[in-house]
Design an enzyme around this catalytic site. Structure first.
Site, mmCIF file in Angstrom:
data_model
loop_
_atom_site.group_PDB
_atom_site.id
_atom_site.type_symbol
_atom_site.label_atom_id
_atom_site.label_comp_id
_atom_site.label_asym_id
_atom_site.label_seq_id
_atom_site.Cartn_x
_atom_site.Cartn_y
_atom_site.Cartn_z
ATOM 1 N N LYS A 150 -12.488 2.491 12.512
ATOM 2 C CA LYS A 150 -11.118 2.691 12.980
ATOM 3 C C LYS A 150 -11.083 2.867 14.496
ATOM 4 O O LYS A 150 -10.174 2.373 15.172
ATOM 5 C CB LYS A 150 -10.484 3.899 12.280
ATOM 6 C CG LYS A 150 -10.246 3.705 10.782
ATOM 7 C CD LYS A 150 -9.269 2.573 10.493
ATOM 8 C CE LYS A 150 -7.843 2.959 10.837
ATOM 9 N NZ LYS A 150 -6.867 1.897 10.469
ATOM 10 N N GLY A 159 0.819 -1.216 0.000
ATOM 11 C CA GLY A 159 0.000 0.000 0.000
ATOM 12 C C GLY A 159 0.846 1.257 0.000
ATOM 13 O O GLY A 159 2.084 1.216 -0.013
ATOM 14 N N MET A 160 0.173 2.392 0.041
ATOM 15 C CA MET A 160 0.856 3.677 -0.054
ATOM 16 C C MET A 160 1.844 3.890 1.091
ATOM 17 O O MET A 160 2.998 4.277 0.885
ATOM 18 C CB MET A 160 -0.175 4.810 -0.080
ATOM 19 C CG MET A 160 0.421 6.192 -0.352
ATOM 20 S SD MET A 160 -0.859 7.426 -0.655
ATOM 21 C CE MET A 160 -1.674 7.489 0.952
ATOM 22 N N LEU A 161 1.411 3.627 2.326
ATOM 23 C CA LEU A 161 2.315 3.758 3.469
ATOM 24 C C LEU A 161 3.232 2.551 3.584
ATOM 25 O O LEU A 161 4.444 2.690 3.792
ATOM 26 C CB LEU A 161 1.511 3.917 4.762
ATOM 27 C CG LEU A 161 2.319 3.879 6.068
ATOM 28 C CD1 LEU A 161 3.375 4.982 6.091
ATOM 29 C CD2 LEU A 161 1.401 3.966 7.279
ATOM 30 N N ASP A 197 -4.213 -12.676 4.880
ATOM 31 C CA ASP A 197 -5.472 -11.933 4.844
ATOM 32 C C ASP A 197 -5.931 -11.740 6.283
ATOM 33 O O ASP A 197 -6.337 -12.694 6.947
ATOM 34 C CB ASP A 197 -6.514 -12.722 4.047
ATOM 35 C CG ASP A 197 -7.871 -12.029 3.995
ATOM 36 O OD1 ASP A 197 -8.022 -10.944 4.592
ATOM 37 O OD2 ASP A 197 -8.788 -12.589 3.352
ATOM 38 N N ALA A 213 -5.604 -1.415 5.771
ATOM 39 C CA ALA A 213 -6.808 -0.693 6.188
ATOM 40 C C ALA A 213 -7.747 -0.511 5.012
ATOM 41 O O ALA A 213 -7.318 -0.455 3.850
ATOM 42 C CB ALA A 213 -6.453 0.674 6.767
ATOM 43 N N TYR A 214 -9.026 -0.426 5.320
ATOM 44 C CA TYR A 214 -10.031 -0.007 4.347
ATOM 45 C C TYR A 214 -10.108 1.510 4.486
ATOM 46 O O TYR A 214 -10.492 2.019 5.537
ATOM 47 C CB TYR A 214 -11.381 -0.650 4.659
ATOM 48 C CG TYR A 214 -12.492 -0.255 3.701
ATOM 49 C CD1 TYR A 214 -12.915 -1.117 2.707
ATOM 50 C CD2 TYR A 214 -13.116 0.985 3.804
ATOM 51 C CE1 TYR A 214 -13.932 -0.763 1.828
ATOM 52 C CE2 TYR A 214 -14.117 1.361 2.933
ATOM 53 C CZ TYR A 214 -14.526 0.482 1.943
ATOM 54 O OH TYR A 214 -15.528 0.853 1.070
ATOM 55 N N THR A 215 -9.741 2.262 3.435
ATOM 56 C CA THR A 215 -9.617 3.720 3.553
ATOM 57 C C THR A 215 -10.553 4.508 2.632
ATOM 58 O O THR A 215 -10.427 5.726 2.543
ATOM 59 C CB THR A 215 -8.174 4.153 3.273
ATOM 60 O OG1 THR A 215 -7.790 3.710 1.951
ATOM 61 C CG2 THR A 215 -7.212 3.555 4.300
ATOM 62 N N TYR A 237 -16.438 5.007 8.418
ATOM 63 C CA TYR A 237 -14.999 4.718 8.366
ATOM 64 C C TYR A 237 -14.349 5.035 9.707
ATOM 65 O O TYR A 237 -13.615 4.213 10.272
ATOM 66 C CB TYR A 237 -14.345 5.542 7.252
ATOM 67 C CG TYR A 237 -12.846 5.640 7.377
ATOM 68 C CD1 TYR A 237 -12.030 4.550 7.101
ATOM 69 C CD2 TYR A 237 -12.247 6.840 7.782
ATOM 70 C CE1 TYR A 237 -10.647 4.644 7.231
ATOM 71 C CE2 TYR A 237 -10.876 6.940 7.907
ATOM 72 C CZ TYR A 237 -10.080 5.841 7.633
ATOM 73 O OH TYR A 237 -8.710 5.944 7.768
#
Length: 294
Positions: A130, A10-12, A36, A61-63, A126
């Site tokens: 979290k 992912g991005m991070l 998973d 994460a689901y973002t 969201y």
């Protein structure tokens, strides 16, 4: 150290893998097929791992903030249930865990930066998943480290400044919200902060880790495009119309003020991230080198 990065593509996560590798650490970054976190049997393999992994960082994460309002089951599975499964397995394996959370756990009604012990009150689904994920991690593993960040952007995924650059280059008329304030946070800088925390073996607790400057989305867009145009031989003047939140309705309600205080992290010996201008400059330079980035 041997470190497991969940969500490493992912991005991070991708920037974290690079930072850890550059510092000589041994990295395990399994694909979704290999790990998973929403599958208890898959996550159970973490507890049985015999490679002597010391740290686990959960970047998964689901973002999709707006989609979460309708894709509730999927968001909760990843952000709450999956986080709980992973924390439980890390506790069983004797691994140290850093779990990434968000400024969206707050309602945005504050008038000064949120500290780690400020009451949470998410206004979006969201944010709720979290917040519940934080609670689930603490319950499953009281020694876990929770790191809240905000307005994350990086070259290896969709992000606000990249969207602004694309729209600008496409010749679109830009209108950006000017009454929501937060801390833009560059993935490269957050990755460095997370590695510093692990190398320092920071005390288990909740910490805020964001860019040091607060600004509106309009200010962030203006800073981004000003730096983008500065690279050109004939730069165009940046023109972005500021608009109120009400003029740009979204399915999920965003906090109007979600500035996070980084004082606690700095008090624990972790240096601040770079100013927005410096971080954005690196973001643009890296993005410009990626084929098809725009």
């Amino acid at each position: 150290m041997k470190i497991l990065v969940v969500g490493g593509i992912g991005m991070l996560g991708s920037d974290l893998v690079v930072e850890l590798t550059n510092r000589g650490h041994e990295i395990f970054a399994p694909s979704l097929e290999e790990l998973d976190i929403t599958d208890p049997s898959s996550v159970a393999e973490v507890a049985l791992d015999g490679r002597g992994i010391e740290w686990c960082v959960n970047c998964a994460a689901y973002t999709a903030v707006d989609k979460a309002e309708t894709e509730r089951e999927q968001a909760a599975e990843i952000n709450t249930l999956g986080a709980s499964f992973l924390a439980r397995s890390c506790a069983m394996a004797g691994m140290k865990l850093i779990h990434i959370s968000t400024d969206f756990v707050f309602d945005g009604e504050a008038t000064e930066p949120y500290t780690e012990d400020a009451p949470t009150n998410p206004t979006s689904y969201y944010g709720l998943t979290k917040r519940d994920g934080e609670d689930a991690v603490r319950s499953a593993m009281p020694t876990a480290i929770l790191v809240r960040t905000s307005w994350l952007y990086g070259p290896n995924g969709p992000s606000f400044p990249r969207t602004m650059i694309r729209a600008w280059e496409a010749g679109k008329t830009l209108k950006v919200v000017s009454d929501q304030t937060g801390n833009p946070t560059y993935t490269g800088d957050l990755a460095r902060t997370l590695v510093n925390m692990m190398e320092k073996d920071i005390f288990p607790d909740t910490y805020h880790a964001t860019g040091p400057e607060s600004m509106t989305w309009h200010g962030f867009a203006t800073e981004t495009l000003t730096l983008w145009e500065a690279r050109k031989t004939l730069p165009r003047p940046v023109e972005i119309e500021p608009i109120p939140t009400e003029a740009y309705p979204t399915p999920a309600k965003r906090p109007k003020y979600s500035v996070l205080s980084n004082a606690k992290l700095q008090a624990n010996g972790i240096e601040p991230m770079r100013p927005v201008k410096d971080a954005l400059t690196e973001f643009i330079e890296r993005g410009a080198k990626i084929d098809g980035w725009l």
